[in-house]
Enzyme design. Structure first.
Site, PDB file in Angstrom:
ATOM      1  N   ASP A 509       0.873  -1.161   0.000  1.00  0.00           N
ATOM      2  CA  ASP A 509       0.000   0.000   0.000  1.00  0.00           C
ATOM      3  C   ASP A 509       0.919   1.222   0.000  1.00  0.00           C
ATOM      4  O   ASP A 509       2.075   1.127   0.392  1.00  0.00           O
ATOM      5  CB  ASP A 509      -0.866  -0.060   1.263  1.00  0.00           C
ATOM      6  CG  ASP A 509      -1.672   1.202   1.445  1.00  0.00           C
ATOM      7  OD1 ASP A 509      -2.352   1.585   0.491  1.00  0.00           O
ATOM      8  OD2 ASP A 509      -1.614   1.781   2.535  1.00  0.00           O
ATOM      9  N   THR A 511      -0.010   4.961   0.946  1.00  0.00           N
ATOM     10  CA  THR A 511      -0.163   5.923   2.022  1.00  0.00           C
ATOM     11  C   THR A 511       0.067   5.268   3.372  1.00  0.00           C
ATOM     12  O   THR A 511      -0.616   4.317   3.726  1.00  0.00           O
ATOM     13  CB  THR A 511      -1.573   6.536   1.997  1.00  0.00           C
ATOM     14  OG1 THR A 511      -1.851   6.920   0.667  1.00  0.00           O
ATOM     15  CG2 THR A 511      -1.663   7.722   2.920  1.00  0.00           C
ATOM     16  N   ASP A 696      -1.445  -0.541   6.048  1.00  0.00           N
ATOM     17  CA  ASP A 696      -1.623   0.025   7.387  1.00  0.00           C
ATOM     18  C   ASP A 696      -3.053   0.442   7.699  1.00  0.00           C
ATOM     19  O   ASP A 696      -3.423   0.554   8.848  1.00  0.00           O
ATOM     20  CB  ASP A 696      -0.714   1.240   7.570  1.00  0.00           C
ATOM     21  CG  ASP A 696      -1.227   2.428   6.780  1.00  0.00           C
ATOM     22  OD1 ASP A 696      -1.667   2.209   5.638  1.00  0.00           O
ATOM     23  OD2 ASP A 696      -1.207   3.548   7.302  1.00  0.00           O
TER      24      ASP A 696
END
Lengths: 819, 64
Positions: A509, A511, A696
């Site tokens: 991922d 961001t 996250d």
């Protein structure tokens, strides 16, 4: 300066000159939050924490976590009734789940720091489960103060409902401990008596003494078999009832018949008793079970994350706009709620009054806060940054987006390939063969010599016990897990390590994973005579009261008094007065209107913020979501290990492509919803890829669960951590590469162990069947093979262990003495 | 060897006592966290030592 923040280990932004004093030396810290925490720790004389912690501490969320008003809702009796227990002496007791709590040094710090606080009766922190048990006097102190105290140390507390699974884990562990000690002590005694009996057989012995030794052996073996061995028998009965014989069946058969025959011999007379063999056997089986259980419990360490995302209380607006604080669970469709700035939206709904920016990054992965005005939809769990919003609730409970993601998560978990099923099938087959072989051997020996038939069959059942086989994998996994925890990678699912060794694809991922997940100043250019750090201080003073996401990038310095007469111009910037001088900061073309100079084309690409006073531009700041410093190196290592690396992000194509280019990643996908990401994984998996997913956010949770193995960052959301198989500590991506190497080593050790124990069992089977192995020798052989397997697994733990090992701790002490 | 009839029962009584003590320790939660106490002994000692050192330094500064 290059070493990063003394407290949290993150890089110190340029222009920040904050320090803390420890032993006369100034240590650089990255923000006022870290400075405050470090000073609190040092001033209370607890700075030994910094020597012994294996991990940098969590970065405190500025002042927000330390503000008691943030926790005041937890003082409400209505809210407390869910998680606070009142004891007879008028004390209160609560379980709290603490963010960033991973090491024993953190636990020590919290305990020492809180036990002196007024009103605290007892605080017990268990770093293994990330939980604290707090007992306090409600007449002396409010819970919100104590929670703020923890927040001030950098460990944000969340109340935990007295949850059945946790106490069940403790009960299970305690019961296993008790059985283990009964089996261990019983085994020692039985063996001691057995030595006496063997000597007696050899040198001759008074029959009265022999009978006495047999009786006391029976006395010590009985609790071992009937109490300690009970789970084995229960397991065997369950297997038989389900008509799927597992490992427990031959084991229970060996223990049961061995015990029964020995009891018979003790009272009716006979040649041999086997109490020593069966107690030793039981003990080693229980050790294997204990190791397995410990690994399983570690997997459940962080739970109940979804509930944490939604606030426990909401402010409902009754008729006449009267504010009333109610539990979020009581909200109904159609209710109007007030969401203050900084608060979390309690359920999905539509804005009916107000305009604000809302941070949905945990849900959608969008890095920029979203503008939400009247008529716009907001999602429960997102954070209102700017101004108060009034929201009409549209979905509650099961219908909310958060619940939807939760269901996706459970579905993905259900699809997880079950490695265990295969192991069970092998065991069933193996066990059936052993049982048939044992019956055949018994029948054959019955014809040859009925007196030998029983001991030989018993020896065979013990010798073929797949004890080393069953220890082979869990011990190696436990050692590998331990090793990885030392390297900063917590393994929370037992099968994560096994799968990690086979990974072919890594999907990341963007961001918060490849980037730091928040805006910061990445570049400063001084344009006038003012040095850049002075310009930074002015910028920080200007942005002090602003809630704009860009303002957060300047929050790390508060050394100057906030600006006066500040005014935010929507879509342009901010202006204000400091020491009588007017300053403007924001979009370059708007800012240069103040001095009246021509715009500088260098800063026109949208990434720059200009600061100017009436005399001209002072400085330009480039604000961006910074790529983690070690990301490039980690990606390179993974690619060198032969893995295909790609990015799947919910963010817009431009920033994703930019990050991919910087990191040398060829394949990237932008604007992906959780469903898209999951579909992408499925496509890859259909081509036999084994995928490691790193993420996250909440939006990553179902994807993390759907990947073959996954890692979440410890700065990420609790939900992501729950659904991931591993947690990366300190947000260091390079630990993944280390983890991959360790996983491969672990797999090699597992293979060695399996080969060793299979060889042992295969060679013992014919020997025992031929009658060359008495039961006691079979038990010793079984034990030895288990010990070899355990020692082999321990090799994983030995060299190069990071974290606090004993020599390190001693060195630290010696260093402290000489200082 | 008739001493066995006395010594073995005594050892069994001691064994039972040991098991009881262990059960008590398990019940009172002493085995729930096996990692932290190992650190706290080092951390506590270090903290005490530093506090003394700091006090000494303060005293010296006060003298000079």
């Amino acid at each position: 300066m290059n070493e990063g923040c003394f407290h949290c280990g993150e890089p110190v932004p340029s222009g920040v000159t904050l320090t803390v004093n420890l032993d006369g030396a100034a240590r650089a810290v990255c923000c006022t939050g870290c400075q405050a925490v470090a000073n609190t720790i040092i001033d209370s004389g607890l700075d030994a924490f910094y020597q012994f912690r294996p991990e940098p501490a969590g970065r405190p969320e500025m002042d927000a976590d330390a503000d008691p008003s943030r926790y005041t809702s937890f003082d409400e009796p209505r809210v407390q009734k869910d998680f606070v227990h009142h004891s007879a002496e008028g004390l209160c007791e609560a379980n709290l789940l603490l963010d960033n709590l991973y090491c024993a040094a953190c636990g020590w710090l919290i305990e020492r720091s809180l036990e002196d606080a007024p009103g605290v009766e007892e605080i017990r922190v268990n770093p293994a489960s990330g939980r604290a048990l707090l007992r306090w006097d409600p007449n002396a102190v409010r819970l919100s103060r104590l929670m703020a105290h923890m927040g001030r140390l950098g460990y944000k507390p969340n109340p935990v409902l007295p949850e059945a699974t946790q106490s069940q884990a403790i009960r299970e562990r305690r019961s296993a401990m008790r059985r283990l000690i009964v089996a261990g002590l019983g085994m020692m005694q039985a063996m001691m008596f057995a030595v006496g009996l063997y000597f007696g057989q050899h040198y001759g012995m008074d029959p009265v003494h022999e009978q006495f030794l047999r009786l006391v052996s029976l006395l010590v073996a009985t609790p071992v078999v009937l109490y300690a061995g009970l789970p084995i028998f229960i397991g065997a009965i369950r297997d038989l009832r389900n008509a799927s014989p597992g490992m427990d069946v031959p084991v229970a058969l060996a223990i049961g018949t061995g015990y029964g025959a020995s009891v018979w011999v003790t009272f009716m007379g006979g040649a041999e008793i086997y109490f020593d063999s069966i107690t030793m056997f039981t003990f080693f089986l229980l050790v294997a079970r204990y190791v397995e259980m410990a690994a399983r419990h570690r997997a459940n360490a962080t739970t109940d994350a979804l509930a944490q995302l939604v606030p426990t209380t909401a402010i409902r607006l009754n008729e006449g706009s009267q504010e009333q604080e109610v539990p979020s669970g009581d909200l109904q469709v159609g209710d109007r709620v007030l969401v203050r700035s900084g608060a979390t939206v309690p359920a999905d709904g539509t804005v009916v009054r107000g305009h604000s920016s809302v941070d949905e990054s945990m849900l959608t992965g969008e890095s920029d806060p979203q503008q939400r005005g009247v008529g716009a939809r907001v999602v429960g769990g997102s954070i209102n940054i700017h101004r108060s919003l009034e929201i009409a609730i549209e979905h509650v409970g099961q219908d909310t987006m958060v619940s939807h993601i939760g269901r996706l998560l459970r579905r993905a978990q259900a699809q997880r390939p079950m490695l265990a099923r295969l192991a069970d099938q092998v065991a069933r087959w193996f066990v059936t063969v052993v049982l048939i072989a044992a019956a055949t051997v018994f029948a054959l020996w019955w014809h040859v010599d009925p007196a030998l038939a029983f001991p030989i069959t018993l020896a065979m059942l013990v010798a073929t016990c797949p004890c080393a086989l069953s220890l082979a994998t869990p011990t190696a996994l436990a050692a590998g897990t331990n090793r990885m925890a030392g390297d900063g990678l917590l393994v929370t699912r037992p099968d994560a390590l096994e799968t990690l060794a086979k990974v072919t694809h890594v999907v990341l991922d963007k961001t918060g994973t490849l980037t730091e997940g928040r805006l910061s100043v990445v570049e400063t250019q001084a344009l006038g005579t003012l040095p850049s750090h002075e310009a930074y201080r002015i910028a920080a003073a200007l942005e002090h009261h602003s809630e704009h996401p860009i303002a957060r990038a300047f929050r790390e310095d508060s050394s100057m008094r906030p600006a006066e007469d500040t005014e935010v111009i929507r879509g342009a910037g901010i202006q204000g007065r400091i020491n009588g001088r007017r300053y403007r900061m924001g979009k370059p073309d708007w800012v240069v209107e103040l001095p009246g100079t021509a715009p500088d084309p260098r800063f026109e690409d949208g990434a720059w913020i200009l600061l100017a006073d009436a005399s001209g531009p002072l400085a330009a700041f480039r604000v961006a979501d910074r790529i983690r410093p070690e990301a490039r190196e980690s990606i390179d290592t993974m690619q060198a290990l032969g893995m295909a690396v790609e990015i799947a992000s919910g963010d817009a194509p431009a920033p994703v492509g930019d990050a991919a280019k910087q990191l040398g990643i060829a394949t990237w996908h932008a604007r992906m919803s959780p469903e898209d990401k999951l579909a992408r994984l499925r496509t890859l998996q259909q081509n036999n890829a084994v995928i490691l997913m790193v993420g996250d956010g909440i939006n990553d949770a179902p994807v993390l669960a759907g990947a073959n193995v996954s890692a979440a960052l410890n700065e990420g959301t609790a939900l992501a951590q729950t659904s991931a198989g591993m947690i990366l500590l300190g947000g260091r991506l390079n630990r993944l590469a280390t983890g991959l190497t360790t996983a491969r080593r672990t797999r090699r050790i597992i293979q060695q162990n399996l080969a060793l124990s299979a060889c042992y069992n295969a060679s013992m089977l014919p020997l025992a069947a031929a009658g060359f192995v008495p039961p006691w020798l079979a038990a010793i052989g079984m034990t030895l093979s288990s010990v070899v397997v355990v020692l082999n697994a321990r090799r994983l733990n030995s060299p190069l262990r990071r974290g606090v090992t004993r020599p390190d701790a001693l060195r630290a002490l010696e260093g402290g003495t000489s200082a | 060897m008739n001493i066995l009839f006395v010594s073995i029962p005594i050892s069994l009584v001691l064994l039972a006592l040991g098991v009881w003590a262990f059960f008590w320790a398990v019940r009172s939660g002493q085995y729930d966290d096996l990692d932290s106490p190992a650190y706290s002994i080092l951390l506590d000692e270090e903290t005490e030592r530093r506090q003394h050192q700091r006090k000494d330094n303060d005293d010296q500064q006060g003298d000079s």
